[in-house]
Design an enzyme around this catalytic site. Structure first.
Site, PDB file in Angstrom:
ATOM      1  CG  HIS A  31       0.926   7.007   4.210  1.00  0.00           C
ATOM      2  ND1 HIS A  31       1.404   6.426   3.094  1.00  0.00           N
ATOM      3  CD2 HIS A  31      -0.267   6.769   4.406  1.00  0.00           C
ATOM      4  CE1 HIS A  31       0.480   5.566   2.937  1.00  0.00           C
ATOM      5  NE2 HIS A  31      -0.701   5.606   3.638  1.00  0.00           N
ATOM      6  CG  HIS A  44      -1.653   1.189   1.252  1.00  0.00           C
ATOM      7  ND1 HIS A  44      -2.699   1.768   0.624  1.00  0.00           N
ATOM      8  CD2 HIS A  44      -1.473   2.111   2.587  1.00  0.00           C
ATOM      9  CE1 HIS A  44      -2.822   2.967   1.048  1.00  0.00           C
ATOM     10  NE2 HIS A  44      -2.298   3.214   2.252  1.00  0.00           N
ATOM     11  CG  ASP A  80      -3.909   6.849   2.175  1.00  0.00           C
ATOM     12  OD1 ASP A  80      -3.344   5.789   2.317  1.00  0.00           O
ATOM     13  OD2 ASP A  80      -4.872   7.015   2.814  1.00  0.00           O
ATOM     14  CD  GLU A 130      -3.830   5.558  13.222  1.00  0.00           C
ATOM     15  OE1 GLU A 130      -3.221   6.491  13.720  1.00  0.00           O
ATOM     16  OE2 GLU A 130      -5.103   5.208  13.309  1.00  0.00           O
ATOM     17  CG  ASP A 131      -1.897   1.043  10.391  1.00  0.00           C
ATOM     18  OD1 ASP A 131      -2.767   1.738  11.414  1.00  0.00           O
ATOM     19  OD2 ASP A 131      -1.925   1.291   9.206  1.00  0.00           O
TER      20      ASP A 131
HETATM   21 MN    MN Z   1      -2.755   4.670   3.759  1.00  0.00          MN
END
Ligand code: MN
Length: 709
Positions: free
Chosen positions: A116, A92, A181, A120-121
């Site tokens: 990016h 991704h 994105d 967050e992940d």
């Molecule tokens: Mn993304």
């Protein structure tokens, strides 16, 4: 120099996994090197070779080291995560980065794009990103991380979106990454549940697509539009698809024929140009079909003519309009007046003998790049390249006008819901118009905006003091709706305690204006009633008919209050003569004329001599206590654009109220203006005349004075 040699071992908590990764990639490199032999050009991970190739095409000298390190960190930290499709998660960020690289994004954007989703992940922290990649990349990743939350917290959407704007607004590259994105997520949306697909598609339609339009990223916008169309209107999408397939299978292709004809015309004219056929995207075909009913072959695409120089654009246009049959109503010049999103092109259309009409876009290669990639093509806003692709464009790429406005008025919005609804309304505006300010600057406004909107766009809350406007040199009410390309001069009052009129709300279309006025009214509730009964506060100015020079001679300039003149004749009506427009403390004399009127002249006025030699008796007059005065002035100037606007602005700044104005048609580049103005203090007249003389182009300013001949 190998990339590895310049890169110390990655520090921090991921060092172990990075080392493992490096071992693996080295193995892969060995294999690749064996295949490619000693000419293998570098030691970049092959997974980012597409990104690197696309990036090098735009920036041949780019330092690729940050990309390599960002990829290594992203790959190792996402390792083990899968996308819903079953692919490794790293596919991704790679796909997102490739989209941006192909559009010409600079290295910092691509670095942040690779990272990016890490904060967050994964276990990667923002501080770590900052330490390893610097403050700019950290800022961009942080912004995208915040945006990420908008999608999945529908309930809190308005407030989150508002925060998001504040968080990302200072660097538009965050939005670029977000758009890419979203494009990749939309491309791969098929694996989601239908309800989820529809929800994401709607947010894309309402917010992301308008943002893409605002940012000028046509390439992303059109693809997003088609993806949304397919999800939200599957039947119409299918129908449109069939139309396109049917057309493609037809034997004749009018666009190809017209393209050939255009090539021939340009070859003959000796203009170097590339003529391409650009198929319309699905949504565009659908729109045209709805507008025109049945589609003809030429409706399925447009011709794109690419040239090297700006001047060639007009050359091409001239040839097409001369040698073919132009549809003149379709002509638009977005080069002289670029659209708010930096888009530049000439648009026209040519008709074939059988009535088929082909739309033609004419632009340079550079314009084409900006048209496709918008702000993404502007590069790093903090480090303008020597071959600055904006070519002197003075727009701040981090803060396009509309974004600045958005950020300004979001601070004024009373609550998130108001902000959200006004934002959506603002984004829903199809088009922006550009209006010019007298100083040469421009304002971008939504279509339908009035002078009230222009005032708040230019002056913020200081616009409360706006008293009038000139549109294209003519006095206009503040309710006047502006058109693309208008020149607007706003006349500002001097009173710091100025108040907006409640009536302005009816003419305010932009959130900036509406929110500012509403806020003022809310803070001044007592004024509400008073405003209703007060007379219109706007400056009342009579515009003299252009063909009527002020009459000269006695009794010309009238004034209804004459308390400031004392006449030695009880009951007489007094008029100040227009020929010499006396003001205090001029030495004056009077003459009785018809109807019991006494006209007042300056003693040196030629009319005085005439009156006396005609045997008319003088009437004693003298100035009263007031210092207010009305005077007629001539200004002689050379003709130039914006002169009228500059001159009237200079006068307004000196506190002069323009009662009437006449501008004679220019002769030999010279223009004579006649203004009758009201001054609060006669003593200020010399300063006013000085200020007028100081306006570039003005070479003389004088009091009205007839020869008396
Ligand atoms: Mn993304």
């Amino acid at each position: 120099m190998s990339a590895e040699a310049t890169n110390p071992a990655t520090p921090g908590p991921v060092a172990g996994s990075a080392a493992r990764w490096r071992a693996r990639i080295d193995l892969r490199r060995l294999g690749r090197a064996a295949l490619l032999g000693p000419t293998a050009r570098d030691r970049l991970p092959s997974a980012i070779s597409h990104v690197v190739d696309a990036h090098r095409a735009h920036y041949p000298g780019a330092d690729l080291e940050p990309l390599r390190r960002a990829y290594v960190l992203a790959e190792s930290s996402h390792r083990g995560q899968m996308r819903k499709s079953g692919e490794p998660y790293i596919t991704h960020p790679l796909a997102v980065t490739l989209i941006l690289a192909e559009l010409g994004a600079e290295t910092t954007t691509l670095t942040a794009s690779l990272l990016h989703d890490t904060v967050e992940d994964t276990d990667v922290t923002l501080d770590q990103v900052g330490e390893e990649f610097g403050a700019e990349v950290r800022y961009l990743v942080d912004g995208v991380t915040k945006l990420e939350k908008v999608d999945y917290g529908a309930a809190a959407e308005p407030e989150t979106f508002r925060k998001m704007l504040v968080a990302t607004g200072s660097d538009v590259r965050v939005m670029s990454i977000k758009l890419a994105d979203r494009l990749h997520n939309m491309r791969t949306l098929g694996v989601m549940r239908p309800e989820k697909q529809a929800r994401i598609a709607k947010v894309t339609r309402d917010v992301l697509i308008p943002l893409a339009e605002r940012l000028g990223v046509q390439a992303l916008k059109t693809e997003l539009e088609d993806l949304v169309f397919a999800i939200l209107h599957p039947e119409e999408y299918e129908y449109t698809r069939e139309l396109i397939v049917d057309n493609a299978s037809r034997a004749d292709d009018p666009l190809a024929d017209i393209a050939d004809e255009v090539r021939g015309v340009l070859r003959e004219a000796g203009i170097q140009a590339e003529v391409l056929i650009r198929p319309r995207h699905f949504v565009s075909v659908h729109r045209v079909a709805r507008k025109r009913g049945e589609l003809r072959g030429a409706d399925f695409g447009r011709l794109l003519v690419l040239v090297n120089e700006d001047a060639d654009c007009y050359g091409v246009l001239g040839e097409l309009h001369t040698c073919m049959t132009p549809v003149v109503s379709e002509f638009k010049d977005f080069i002289a007046v670029p659209k708010f999103n930096l888009y530049q092109s000439l648009h026209t259309a040519v008709a074939r003998a059988d009535g088929q009409v082909a739309e033609v876009l004419i632009r340079t290669y550079q314009m084409h790049k900006v048209a496709e990639a918008g702000v993404i093509a502007l590069g790093n806003p903090y480090a303008p390249a020597p071959d600055d692709p904006t070519d002197g464009e003075r727009v701040d790429p981090t803060r396009p006008g509309w974004l600045s406005r958005l950020l300004d008025w979001q601070e004024g919005a009373p609550d998130p819901d108001t902000f959200w609804s006004t934002l959506r309304e603002d984004l829903a505006q199809d088009r922006e118009i550009t209006v010019f300010r007298p100083d040469g600057g421009t304002l971008g406004l939504p279509e339908g905006a009035s002078c009230v909107d222009a005032a708040y766009a230019q002056y913020g809350e200081d616009a409360h003091a706006c008293i009038g406007a000139r549109v294209n040199g003519r006095l206009a009410t503040l309710s006047t709706v502006l058109r693309d390309g208008d020149t607007v001069q706003l006349l500002m009052g001097q009173d710091p305690a100025s108040e907006p009129s409640r009536e302005w709300l009816e003419h305010a279309h932009t959130p900036a204006a509406r929110i500012a006025i509403q806020r003022w009214l809310a803070a001044h509730p007592a004024h509400d009633d008073a405003q209703e009964s007060e007379p219109e506060r706007l400056l009342e100015i009579e515009e003299a008919p252009a063909t009527a020079p002020r009459p000269v001679g006695e009794g010309a300039a009238l004034r209804s209050t004459t308390d400031d003149i004392v006449v030695d004749r009880p009951g007489a009506t007094v008029r100040l003569a227009g020929c010499c427009t006396p003001v205090p403390p001029d030495e004056v004399t009077g003459f009785a004329v018809r109807g019991g009127v006494v006209t007042v002249h300056r003693v040196e006025c030629a009319a005085v001599e005439r009156m006396k030699s005609a045997g008319r008796p003088e009437v004693g007059v003298r100035w009263g206590d007031t210092t207010e005065c009305r005077v007629t002035l001539h200004a002689e100037s050379f003709g130039r654009p914006h002169l009228l606007a500059d001159l009237t602005e200079a006068m307004a700044l000196e506190g002069a109220e323009i009662v009437s104005a006449t501008v004679e048609p220019p002769t030999q580049q010279r223009v004579r203006h006649t203004y009758t103005v009201q001054l609060p203090d006669a003593a200020h007249l010399p300063a006013l005349m000085r200020a007028m003389r100081n306006v570039p182009g003005v070479y003389d300013v004088s009091r009205a004075q007839t020869s008396g001949a």
